[in-house]
Design an enzyme around this catalytic site. Structure first.
Site, mmCIF file in Angstrom:
data_model
loop_
_atom_site.group_PDB
_atom_site.id
_atom_site.type_symbol
_atom_site.label_atom_id
_atom_site.label_comp_id
_atom_site.label_asym_id
_atom_site.label_seq_id
_atom_site.Cartn_x
_atom_site.Cartn_y
_atom_site.Cartn_z
ATOM 1 N N LYS A 16 0.816 -1.213 0.000
ATOM 2 C CA LYS A 16 0.000 0.000 0.000
ATOM 3 C C LYS A 16 0.857 1.274 0.000
ATOM 4 O O LYS A 16 0.566 2.218 -0.721
ATOM 5 C CB LYS A 16 -0.849 0.003 1.276
ATOM 6 C CG LYS A 16 -2.310 0.137 1.027
ATOM 7 C CD LYS A 16 -3.171 0.039 2.283
ATOM 8 C CE LYS A 16 -2.438 0.172 3.583
ATOM 9 N NZ LYS A 16 -3.218 0.748 4.661
ATOM 10 N N ARG A 92 -11.770 1.750 9.877
ATOM 11 C CA ARG A 92 -11.343 0.408 10.294
ATOM 12 C C ARG A 92 -12.522 -0.473 10.683
ATOM 13 O O ARG A 92 -12.352 -1.672 10.846
ATOM 14 C CB ARG A 92 -10.374 0.510 11.489
ATOM 15 C CG ARG A 92 -9.010 1.036 11.097
ATOM 16 C CD ARG A 92 -8.088 1.108 12.300
ATOM 17 N NE ARG A 92 -6.782 1.608 11.941
ATOM 18 C CZ ARG A 92 -5.778 0.854 11.498
ATOM 19 N NH1 ARG A 92 -5.941 -0.435 11.342
ATOM 20 N NH2 ARG A 92 -4.609 1.393 11.208
ATOM 21 N N ARG A 131 12.250 -11.425 6.494
ATOM 22 C CA ARG A 131 13.286 -10.461 6.861
ATOM 23 C C ARG A 131 14.189 -11.012 7.963
ATOM 24 O O ARG A 131 13.721 -11.611 8.918
ATOM 25 C CB ARG A 131 12.611 -9.166 7.334
ATOM 26 C CG ARG A 131 13.614 -8.060 7.597
ATOM 27 C CD ARG A 131 12.989 -6.705 7.596
ATOM 28 N NE ARG A 131 11.883 -6.579 8.540
ATOM 29 C CZ ARG A 131 11.302 -5.420 8.817
ATOM 30 N NH1 ARG A 131 11.692 -4.328 8.210
ATOM 31 N NH2 ARG A 131 10.308 -5.363 9.688
ATOM 32 N N ARG A 165 13.499 -10.370 14.128
ATOM 33 C CA ARG A 165 12.739 -9.666 15.163
ATOM 34 C C ARG A 165 11.466 -10.455 15.446
ATOM 35 O O ARG A 165 10.938 -11.121 14.552
ATOM 36 C CB ARG A 165 12.348 -8.266 14.670
ATOM 37 C CG ARG A 165 13.498 -7.321 14.444
ATOM 38 C CD ARG A 165 13.016 -5.952 14.067
ATOM 39 N NE ARG A 165 11.711 -6.006 13.376
ATOM 40 C CZ ARG A 165 11.027 -4.943 12.993
ATOM 41 N NH1 ARG A 165 11.497 -3.753 13.220
ATOM 42 N NH2 ARG A 165 9.868 -5.065 12.364
ATOM 43 N N ARG A 176 -1.031 -11.406 13.075
ATOM 44 C CA ARG A 176 -1.301 -10.017 12.667
ATOM 45 C C ARG A 176 -2.217 -9.979 11.444
ATOM 46 O O ARG A 176 -3.159 -9.199 11.374
ATOM 47 C CB ARG A 176 0.035 -9.335 12.357
ATOM 48 C CG ARG A 176 -0.052 -7.836 12.265
ATOM 49 C CD ARG A 176 1.342 -7.254 12.337
ATOM 50 N NE ARG A 176 1.560 -6.275 11.305
ATOM 51 C CZ ARG A 176 2.659 -6.191 10.579
ATOM 52 N NH1 ARG A 176 3.638 -7.062 10.757
ATOM 53 N NH2 ARG A 176 2.794 -5.243 9.678
#
Length: 220
Positions: A16, A92, A131, A165, A176
């Site tokens: 996005k 939202r 990552r 992480r 998530r």
């Protein structure tokens, strides 16, 4: 210059942010993210800005009516009146979406379209959990999109120890995404029923995604 009012939607990792930059560059439209709106209202010390700050300072969620007032305040500003807007991060919920319909009419800036960058969750898991970081110098890599030149060796310092992480670990990413899918699905249906929804295949190359986005925007 095209004057239009749009909402940009997509799950985390759908690209996005990249598409938003391209849209702003081509269409000279005001990009409004929820965070920017709050920061601006608080910096301007407007009544709703101070209201929002009182919740944020206590670590509480800002109630819908305060958020909606901030959106209305922002959409009434001159830059938006002159060029149109692209909302990012709002609405939202269905309640917020309904409120936005009213706000947009009140400020005479009705929503012309909703762009949804559509990427399958399993593709997003690969994008977001790939990552990893060099323990020695902090250089960042990606298993698929930006691997080290020599496997297991940092390009920058030659180190061999890497870590992920917590946020980038596959389980965290899946959770998530699950939360975001649950939040987005009713909104997608809401805008689909209003004939405002335009789904874009976000699994193509970035420039190909943008070609589709641009075609939709030019048709609005």
């Amino acid at each position: 210059m095209l004057r239009m009012n749009i909402i940009l939607m997509g799950l985390p990792g759908a690209g996005k942010g990249t598409q938003a930059e391209k849209i702003v560059e081509d269409f000279e439209i005001v990009h409004i993210s929820t965070g920017d709106m709050f920061r601006q209202a608080m910096a301007d010390k407007t009544k709703v800005g101070l209201d929002a700050k009182s919740y944020i300072d206590k670590g509480e969620l800002v109630p819908d009516e305060v958020t909606e007032s901030i959106v209305e305040e922002r959409l009434g500003k001159d830059d938006v009146q002159n060029s149109g807007y692209m909302l990012d991060g709002f609405p939202r919920t269905i309640d917020q979406a309904n409120a936005l319909q009213t706000i947009a009419k009140n400020v005479n800036k009705p929503i012309g379209g909703v762009i949804y960058i559509d990427v399958k969750p399993e593709v997003l898991v690969e994008r977001l959990s790939g990552r990893y970081i060099c323990k020695n110098c902090g250089a960042t890599y990606h298993k698929v999109y930006n691997p080290t030149k020599v496997e297991g060796t940092c390009d920058v310092c030659g180190g061999h120890e890497f870590y992920q992480r917590e946020d980038d670990k596959p389980e965290t990413v899946k959770n998530r995404l699950k939360v975001n899918i649950e939040m987005n699905t009713p909104l997608i249906d809401f805008y689909d029923k209003l004939n405002l929804l335009h789904k874009i295949n976000g699994e193509q190359e970035i420039d190909d995604v943008y070609k589709e986005v641009k075609k939709v925007l030019q048709s609005l």
